[in-house]
Enzyme design. Structure first.
Site, PDB file in Angstrom:
ATOM      1  N   ASP A  10      -9.444  -0.217  -5.315  1.00 27.29           N
ATOM      2  CA  ASP A  10     -10.477   0.143  -4.336  1.00 27.29           C
ATOM      3  C   ASP A  10     -11.845   0.313  -4.982  1.00 27.29           C
ATOM      4  O   ASP A  10     -12.872   0.116  -4.341  1.00 27.29           O
ATOM      5  CB  ASP A  10     -10.110   1.474  -3.663  1.00 27.29           C
ATOM      6  CG  ASP A  10      -9.239   1.285  -2.433  1.00 27.29           C
ATOM      7  OD1 ASP A  10      -8.580   0.234  -2.325  1.00 27.29           O
ATOM      8  OD2 ASP A  10      -9.215   2.193  -1.587  1.00 27.29           O
ATOM      9  N   GLY A  23     -14.421   2.611  13.443  1.00 24.02           N
ATOM     10  CA  GLY A  23     -15.471   1.605  13.432  1.00 24.02           C
ATOM     11  C   GLY A  23     -15.177   0.456  14.375  1.00 24.02           C
ATOM     12  O   GLY A  23     -16.079  -0.092  15.020  1.00 24.02           O
ATOM     13  N   GLU A  24     -13.897   0.101  14.482  1.00 25.55           N
ATOM     14  CA  GLU A  24     -13.486  -1.017  15.337  1.00 25.55           C
ATOM     15  C   GLU A  24     -13.233  -0.600  16.782  1.00 25.55           C
ATOM     16  O   GLU A  24     -13.371  -1.420  17.697  1.00 25.55           O
ATOM     17  CB  GLU A  24     -12.207  -1.651  14.769  1.00 25.55           C
ATOM     18  CG  GLU A  24     -12.388  -2.292  13.400  1.00 25.55           C
ATOM     19  CD  GLU A  24     -11.060  -2.629  12.728  1.00 25.55           C
ATOM     20  OE1 GLU A  24     -10.062  -2.808  13.464  1.00 25.55           O
ATOM     21  OE2 GLU A  24     -11.019  -2.699  11.489  1.00 25.55           O
ATOM     22  N   ASN A  25     -12.875   0.674  17.000  1.00 19.71           N
ATOM     23  CA  ASN A  25     -12.341   1.071  18.311  1.00 19.71           C
ATOM     24  C   ASN A  25     -13.066   2.214  19.003  1.00 19.71           C
ATOM     25  O   ASN A  25     -12.568   2.721  20.013  1.00 19.71           O
ATOM     26  CB  ASN A  25     -10.859   1.454  18.147  1.00 19.71           C
ATOM     27  CG  ASN A  25     -10.023   0.310  17.622  1.00 19.71           C
ATOM     28  OD1 ASN A  25      -9.956  -0.743  18.242  1.00 19.71           O
ATOM     29  ND2 ASN A  25      -9.409   0.499  16.464  1.00 19.71           N
ATOM     30  N   ASN A  73       0.875  -1.174   0.000  1.00 19.76           N
ATOM     31  CA  ASN A  73       0.000   0.000   0.000  1.00 19.76           C
ATOM     32  C   ASN A  73       0.911   1.221   0.000  1.00 19.76           C
ATOM     33  O   ASN A  73       1.443   1.614   1.039  1.00 19.76           O
ATOM     34  CB  ASN A  73      -0.912  -0.014   1.231  1.00 19.76           C
ATOM     35  CG  ASN A  73      -1.922   1.121   1.230  1.00 19.76           C
ATOM     36  OD1 ASN A  73      -1.863   2.022   0.396  1.00 19.76           O
ATOM     37  ND2 ASN A  73      -2.848   1.091   2.167  1.00 19.76           N
ATOM     38  N   MET A  91     -10.609  10.839  16.687  1.00 16.98           N
ATOM     39  CA  MET A  91     -11.801  10.674  17.504  1.00 16.98           C
ATOM     40  C   MET A  91     -11.468  10.557  18.988  1.00 16.98           C
ATOM     41  O   MET A  91     -12.264  10.968  19.843  1.00 16.98           O
ATOM     42  CB  MET A  91     -12.599   9.454  17.028  1.00 16.98           C
ATOM     43  CG  MET A  91     -13.884   9.198  17.803  1.00 16.98           C
ATOM     44  SD  MET A  91     -15.047  10.610  17.811  1.00 16.98           S
ATOM     45  CE  MET A  91     -15.758  10.485  16.164  1.00 16.98           C
ATOM     46  N   ARG A  92     -10.302  10.035  19.323  1.00 17.88           N
ATOM     47  CA  ARG A  92      -9.924   9.948  20.739  1.00 17.88           C
ATOM     48  C   ARG A  92      -9.809  11.334  21.360  1.00 17.88           C
ATOM     49  O   ARG A  92     -10.238  11.555  22.504  1.00 17.88           O
ATOM     50  CB  ARG A  92      -8.614   9.173  20.887  1.00 17.88           C
ATOM     51  CG  ARG A  92      -8.743   7.692  20.567  1.00 17.88           C
ATOM     52  CD  ARG A  92      -7.409   7.016  20.406  1.00 17.88           C
ATOM     53  NE  ARG A  92      -6.702   7.498  19.218  1.00 17.88           N
ATOM     54  CZ  ARG A  92      -5.609   6.943  18.716  1.00 17.88           C
ATOM     55  NH1 ARG A  92      -5.090   5.871  19.312  1.00 17.88           N
ATOM     56  NH2 ARG A  92      -5.026   7.429  17.638  1.00 17.88           N
TER      57      ARG A  92
END
Length: 397
Positions: free
Chosen positions: A146, A333-335, A8, A284-285
């Site tokens: 993608d 989404g995961e955290n 990537n 976001m944190r």
């Protein structure tokens, strides 16, 4: 036993993961950062070890050489012949590529030609492809796009309501992005639900620094939130998501710092979203910390973020005429259980009931109560594995 490497490439980075295939075992992974800048960093992780070195890496070709040298230096491979395939993530495949493709000169030219659709990503991908072809010319080289997963969208979904000549002449249309991630988590959701993917209606929410939502009908993308470029859709970390396009000429006319449309688009890509509204952070944190301290700008940024995601999920519930499951994946989404809770709270009318004991940090799988009419799943994405699988599939042809 063959080894496949998934690549990537970013404009100044090269992220990689080495697999033993077909066992799908991760042998090593790493990232090279600050390519083209002073004090480049190469990080390699293998066998519970981590090696980091500071170098001056001028371009992607040198980065690939460093990567391969690291693999032999640490005994991860004995020689380069153990690597039989390489897969490259490419953000924009346009209408050229409806599936992954074996690399040849024409494919590389088309990847570069499509740079206007992903100016931050496609040129870097092309540089990575050229570097591997120069150093390991005989291995199977594959591009994984993608956009490919979204080529099943119908014209009424992917065309914009503007004169059709702009599509026929310039291919202006919705392409979407994050397709490899959306495809992977949909496949994993079917396994967890114990049902064939071909009979499921799913909404997949890739919520990272980039955010995209996809409506998946029987295993195919029928609509997605990103558009002509990855700027469209819900609010993101630094990207605005959807706005009224008339704002662009208005700002050019009224703000001396924004001299043309390109400057506005740059602002919408890099200075907007959570960062722009909060004025402090795209993470976001940090935004959630601002909620705790009652920072009004953090509260506003959070509320806008939740509102935009909720609206897209509601829109796709209508498009699909209901859904069997909603899947959250990627960094937030995961955290970010609070984010998931607040998005779903506005969708309780659809019979979705979260289990607060399961909707916690570090829990993956079904986070709803047993009688929830629509399941909500948290599934870690694995785009690198999907890339490695496609390399193996095309090698076998």
């Amino acid at each position: 036993m063959s080894k496949t490497i998934a690549i990537n490439a970013g404009s100044s980075s090269l992220k990689w993961q080495l697999y033993e295939m077909p066992e799908e075992k991760v042998v090593a992974k790493g990232i090279i950062e600050r390519i083209g800048l002073k004090d480049s960093i190469s990080t390699v992780k293998f066998d519970d070890k981590k090696d980091e070195q500071i170098l001056d890496i001028v371009d992607h070709t040198q980065a690939v050489k460093i990567l391969l040298e690291d693999l032999t230096k640490h005994g991860i491979i004995k020689d380069f012949n153990e690597i039989t395939g390489v897969g490259h993530r490419v953000v924009a495949g346009g209408e050229y590529f409806k599936e992954s493709a074996l690399v040849d000169d024409k494919v590389v030219e088309q990847v570069e030609e499509l740079s206007a659709l992903a100016p931050l990503h496609n040129p870097a991908a092309a540089a990575g492809i050229r570097a591997f072809r120069e150093i390991l010319p005989d291995i199977t080289s594959v591009c994984v796009f993608d956009t490919a997963f979204h080529t099943t969208m119908q014209p009424h979904t992917y065309l914009y309501p503007i004169p059709q000549k702009y599509y026929t002449d310039y291919k202006v249309r919705k392409y979407g992005a994050h397709g490899t991630s959306h495809q992977y988590v949909a496949q994993e959701a079917a396994k967890q639900l114990g049902r064939p993917l071909e009979e499921l209606k799913l909404i997949t929410a890739h919520v990272g620094n980039g955010v995209s939502i996809t409506a998946n009908y029987h295993g195919q993308s029928i609509d997605t939130s990103m558009g002509f470029t990855p700027l469209a859709g819900p609010m993101m970390g630094t990207r605005s998501g959807d706005i009224d396009p008339a704002i662009i000429p208005y700002l050019v006319a009224n703000d001396s710092e924004l001299e043309d449309a390109a400057a506005v688009v740059n602002m919408l890509n890099k200075q907007s979203g959570l960062l722009g509204v909060s004025g402090t952070s795209s993470d976001m944190r940090d935004i959630e910390a601002g909620l705790q301290s009652k920072d009004p700008n953090a509260v506003l940024a959070y509320n806008v973020f939740i509102d935009r995601i909720k609206k897209f999920i509601g829109q796709y519930l209508a498009v699909l005429n209901g859904a069997d499951a909603i899947i959250f994946t990627a960094g937030m989404g995961e955290n970010a259980p609070l984010m998931r809770q607040d998005v779903i709270a506005g969708l309780s009318w659809f019979g979705i009931e979260l289990d607060p004991e399961k909707n916690v940090f570090g829990y993956f799988g079904d986070i709803t109560k047993p009688d929830s009419k629509v399941k909500v799943l948290v599934i870690p994405t694995d785009e690198e594995l999907m890339i490695a699988r496609d390399v193996e599939r095309l090698k076998a042809k």
